[in-house]
Structures are given as C-alpha cells and as structure tokens.
Motif scaffolding. Structure first.
Motif, PDB file in Angstrom:
ATOM      1  N   ARG A  63      29.110  40.823  35.404  1.00 20.75           N
ATOM      2  CA  ARG A  63      29.689  41.469  36.584  1.00 20.75           C
ATOM      3  C   ARG A  63      28.691  41.374  37.741  1.00 20.75           C
ATOM      4  NH1 ARG A  63      34.112  44.930  35.694  1.00 20.75           N
ATOM      5  NH2 ARG A  63      34.974  44.499  33.610  1.00 20.75           N
ATOM      6  N   ASP A  64      29.216  41.264  38.951  1.00 19.11           N
ATOM      7  CA  ASP A  64      28.341  41.230  40.114  1.00 19.11           C
ATOM      8  C   ASP A  64      27.953  42.651  40.528  1.00 19.11           C
ATOM      9  OD1 ASP A  64      30.437  42.338  41.600  1.00 19.11           O
ATOM     10  OD2 ASP A  64      31.016  40.438  42.510  1.00 19.11           O
ATOM     11  N   GLU A  66      32.544  43.320  40.014  1.00 22.07           N
ATOM     12  CA  GLU A  66      33.575  42.303  39.820  1.00 22.07           C
ATOM     13  C   GLU A  66      33.101  41.245  38.830  1.00 22.07           C
ATOM     14  OE1 GLU A  66      36.624  42.468  41.172  1.00 22.07           O
ATOM     15  OE2 GLU A  66      36.082  44.355  42.117  1.00 22.07           O
ATOM     16  N   SER A  67      34.044  40.642  38.132  1.00 27.00           N
ATOM     17  CA  SER A  67      33.701  39.603  37.164  1.00 27.00           C
ATOM     18  C   SER A  67      32.991  38.437  37.851  1.00 27.00           C
ATOM     19  CB  SER A  67      34.975  39.097  36.482  1.00 27.00           C
ATOM     20  OG  SER A  67      34.688  38.028  35.604  1.00 27.00           O
ATOM     21  N   THR A  68      31.954  37.924  37.198  1.00 23.71           N
ATOM     22  CA  THR A  68      31.229  36.779  37.746  1.00 23.71           C
ATOM     23  C   THR A  68      30.728  35.876  36.629  1.00 23.71           C
ATOM     24  OG1 THR A  68      29.383  36.077  39.160  1.00 23.71           O
ATOM     25  CG2 THR A  68      29.011  38.026  37.804  1.00 23.71           C
ATOM     26  N   LEU A  69      30.658  34.590  36.944  1.00 21.99           N
ATOM     27  CA  LEU A  69      30.034  33.623  36.045  1.00 21.99           C
ATOM     28  C   LEU A  69      28.714  33.123  36.631  1.00 21.99           C
ATOM     29  CD1 LEU A  69      33.149  31.543  34.912  1.00 21.99           C
ATOM     30  CD2 LEU A  69      31.850  33.177  33.552  1.00 21.99           C
ATOM     31  N   ASP A  70      28.168  33.858  37.576  1.00 20.90           N
ATOM     32  CA  ASP A  70      26.891  33.511  38.176  1.00 20.90           C
ATOM     33  C   ASP A  70      25.821  33.428  37.084  1.00 20.90           C
ATOM     34  OD1 ASP A  70      24.149  34.420  39.372  1.00 20.90           O
ATOM     35  OD2 ASP A  70      25.324  33.718  41.087  1.00 20.90           O
ATOM     36  N   LEU A  71      25.161  32.296  37.010  1.00 17.72           N
ATOM     37  CA  LEU A  71      24.212  32.082  35.919  1.00 17.72           C
ATOM     38  C   LEU A  71      23.013  33.020  35.994  1.00 17.72           C
ATOM     39  CD1 LEU A  71      24.158  28.197  35.448  1.00 17.72           C
ATOM     40  CD2 LEU A  71      25.594  29.921  34.340  1.00 17.72           C
ATOM     41  N   THR A  92      31.887  44.549  27.719  1.00 19.40           N
ATOM     42  CA  THR A  92      32.641  44.600  28.976  1.00 19.40           C
ATOM     43  C   THR A  92      33.361  43.283  29.164  1.00 19.40           C
ATOM     44  OG1 THR A  92      32.484  45.182  31.323  1.00 19.40           O
ATOM     45  CG2 THR A  92      30.803  43.705  30.467  1.00 19.40           C
ATOM     46  N   GLY A  93      34.544  43.333  29.721  1.00 20.34           N
ATOM     47  CA  GLY A  93      35.306  42.115  29.967  1.00 20.34           C
ATOM     48  C   GLY A  93      35.290  41.751  31.437  1.00 20.34           C
ATOM     49  N   ALA A  94      36.449  41.274  31.916  1.00 17.12           N
ATOM     50  CA  ALA A  94      36.530  40.811  33.297  1.00 17.12           C
ATOM     51  C   ALA A  94      37.297  41.751  34.204  1.00 17.12           C
ATOM     52  CB  ALA A  94      37.182  39.422  33.335  1.00 17.12           C
ATOM     53  N   GLU A  95      38.013  42.712  33.642  1.00 17.56           N
ATOM     54  CA  GLU A  95      38.964  43.471  34.455  1.00 17.56           C
ATOM     55  C   GLU A  95      38.639  44.960  34.591  1.00 17.56           C
ATOM     56  OE1 GLU A  95      41.128  41.772  36.018  1.00 17.56           O
ATOM     57  OE2 GLU A  95      40.904  39.875  34.944  1.00 17.56           O
ATOM     58  N   SER A  96      38.342  45.640  33.498  1.00 12.34           N
ATOM     59  CA  SER A  96      38.226  47.098  33.528  1.00 12.34           C
ATOM     60  C   SER A  96      37.017  47.550  34.341  1.00 12.34           C
ATOM     61  CB  SER A  96      38.121  47.649  32.103  1.00 12.34           C
ATOM     62  OG  SER A  96      39.284  47.328  31.370  1.00 12.34           O
ATOM     63  N   THR A  97      37.153  48.715  34.990  1.00 12.45           N
ATOM     64  CA  THR A  97      36.086  49.265  35.823  1.00 12.45           C
ATOM     65  C   THR A  97      35.777  50.688  35.386  1.00 12.45           C
ATOM     66  OG1 THR A  97      37.567  50.253  37.468  1.00 12.45           O
ATOM     67  CG2 THR A  97      37.001  47.914  37.750  1.00 12.45           C
TER      68      THR A  97
END
Length: 272
Positions: A50-51, A55-60, A11-16
């Motif tokens: 993803r959150d 949505e894309s997230t960089l949350d550790l 999975t990337g950052a954009e597609s849903t």
C-alpha cells in the motif's frame, strides 16, 4: 512431509481502516503483524503493498521495505502477490518478481470480482509462469474457479513443472463471481488437481470458517488473513491477523494435524 502450513495474507488491495481499523496498511504495520503471526503459527506470508495514502501499489520500493522487514524480523517464507489490484497492468505485476521472493501468487484465469474483473489472459499466465521457472521462484497457483484448475493442468502439460518440482495450488473460494465456498466444490476442485500437488484453501468472507473446516477434513493447508476476511464473527470485527492465525492453529490442533514451521514449509515447497 506430513502436516499442514498456515499462510497469512495480512492485507489485500481493497480494504481500508474504515472497513476494519486493525488491518495493516503501511510497511511497519505489516511487518509487526507478520512477527505476531509467526508466533501464532504462520509459516508463509502473502504480501501486498500500500502507498502512504493506503491505496494498493506495486511500487518496488514499498514492497522491498516490507520484504526486508519480514526477512529481518521473522523466518516466514516470503510470497509476493503478482495480482496487485484489478486496476494494475501486466508489466507492473510481472516486475514484482525482480525482488526475487521465494514464492509468488500466479492466478490461473480471469474472474469476476463482484462488479469488477480480474484480468488474467493465458498469454500473461504463461509469461509469468516461465519467468518464475527462470528465476527459481515457487508459484502458488491461485484458482478462483474450476476452469482455473483446468488451465493449471494445461500450463504444466505445456511448460513442465515449476523450478523446484513442487506444484502448490491455493483454492480461493467464495469470491462473488468465482467458485462457491463449500465442501462439494472443494471436492470437485481437488479431483482435478495434478496428482501429488500440495494445496491450501482460502474462504472469503462468510465462507472463511467453512472452507477451513473442509480443508482440514481433506488434508489441505490453510490460508487466512485480513485480505480475505474482516469479521471474526457476525458480531465481532477481526482484531488483527494474529487472531485469525490463532484460530486456524486451534482448528488444526483439533483436527490433530501438525503445523509446519517456516523451514518445514520450505522443504514442502522444494525450497529447503
């Protein structure tokens, strides 16, 4: 070591799921597809988070849950994206390395992503590279354009080899705004790579299969996954990431190429 390896980018950052209901967004979905992809022939997994809303997230905490699940249930080499989305800041992207993945992506330049811009100034590229060396992480140099290969060579000339001594590059081809997804462009990029570099190729969208075929003809490894392609054919959506890995493995078999296991990938990247 001869042979190739298959990377899966689930999975990337954009597609849903509105684009394709089979794309995994939550940690348990990503881990489940990682298990299936390893069984289908994948050796390395490229991870985005993803959150809960998708949505894309960089949350550790989110990324750690995925990494822990993959490590507990598979033997795949774990690679984290330091790209995140085009909206993420440099500090958040760099903090991903605190999770100490075996590998990480390292994009070698700014590129237009359709109507958006993926920012990667040289100062950030150098900071990120030096931190991978300090932490012993293998960078996968992501090259979206021919100029990015030039930057890769400049980076190595200035700062020396990666921590494991292995240079591994992924050619990302077919992004609107980046290099074309065809054999002529691949040949040009390969001619500029550092001598002896390990490499793979990714075709975006319609370039997916042509890029795989060209990479197989030239001895490269393959990256597949629903980050990069959502349609299996013009009339068929991708079922899940394992379907893409299965096709890559079938094409590799037709090309009479051995597929490396995760531990053999570690040897290839100097992690063994």
């Amino acid at each position: 070591m001869t042979g190739l390896f298959i990377t899966v980018a689930p999975t990337g950052a954009e597609s849903t799921k509105a684009h394709n209901p089979g794309i995994p967004l939550q940690p348990d979905e990503i881990v489940a597809q990682a298990v299936a992809c390893e069984a289908a022939g994948a050796g390395l997994i490229h991870i985005h988070g993803r959150d809960p809303a998708g949505e894309s997230t960089l949350d550790l905490a989110v990324l750690r849950e995925i990494v822990d699940g993959v490590r507990e249930q598979t033997d795949l080499v774990v690679q984290l994206s330091t790209g995140g989305s085009v909206r993420d800041g440099f500090d958040a992207r760099r903090r991903v390395l605190e999770l100490q993945p075996e590998s990480c992506s390292l994009t070698c330049g700014t590129v237009n992503f359709g109507t958006e811009v993926f920012h990667n100034p040289l100062s950030f590229i150098e900071e990120l590279y030096l931190e991978t060396i300090a932490r012993g992480i293998v960078p996968e140099f992501e090259c979206f354009d021919l100029g990015h290969v030039t930057t890769l060579n400049r980076l190595l000339d200035t700062h020396g080899a990666p921590a494991t001594g292995v240079v591994h590059c992924n050619l990302v081809m077919g992004v609107p705004g980046g290099m074309a997804g065809d054999a002529r462009t691949m040949i040009a990029a390969l001619g500029a790579l550092p001598a002896g570099a390990s490499w793979s190729a990714t075709g975006i969208g319609r370039a997916h299969v042509p890029v795989m075929l060209a990479a197989l003809a030239m001895g490269g490894s393959l990256r597949v996954g629903m980050e990069d392609v959502l349609r299996f054919s013009a009339s068929e959506l991708v079922r899940d990431n394992a379907q893409l890995v299965e096709r890559a493995a079938q094409l590799a078999a037709l090309a009479q190429a051995d597929i490396l296991t995760p531990d053999e990938v570690r040897v290839r990247l100097g992690l063994g």
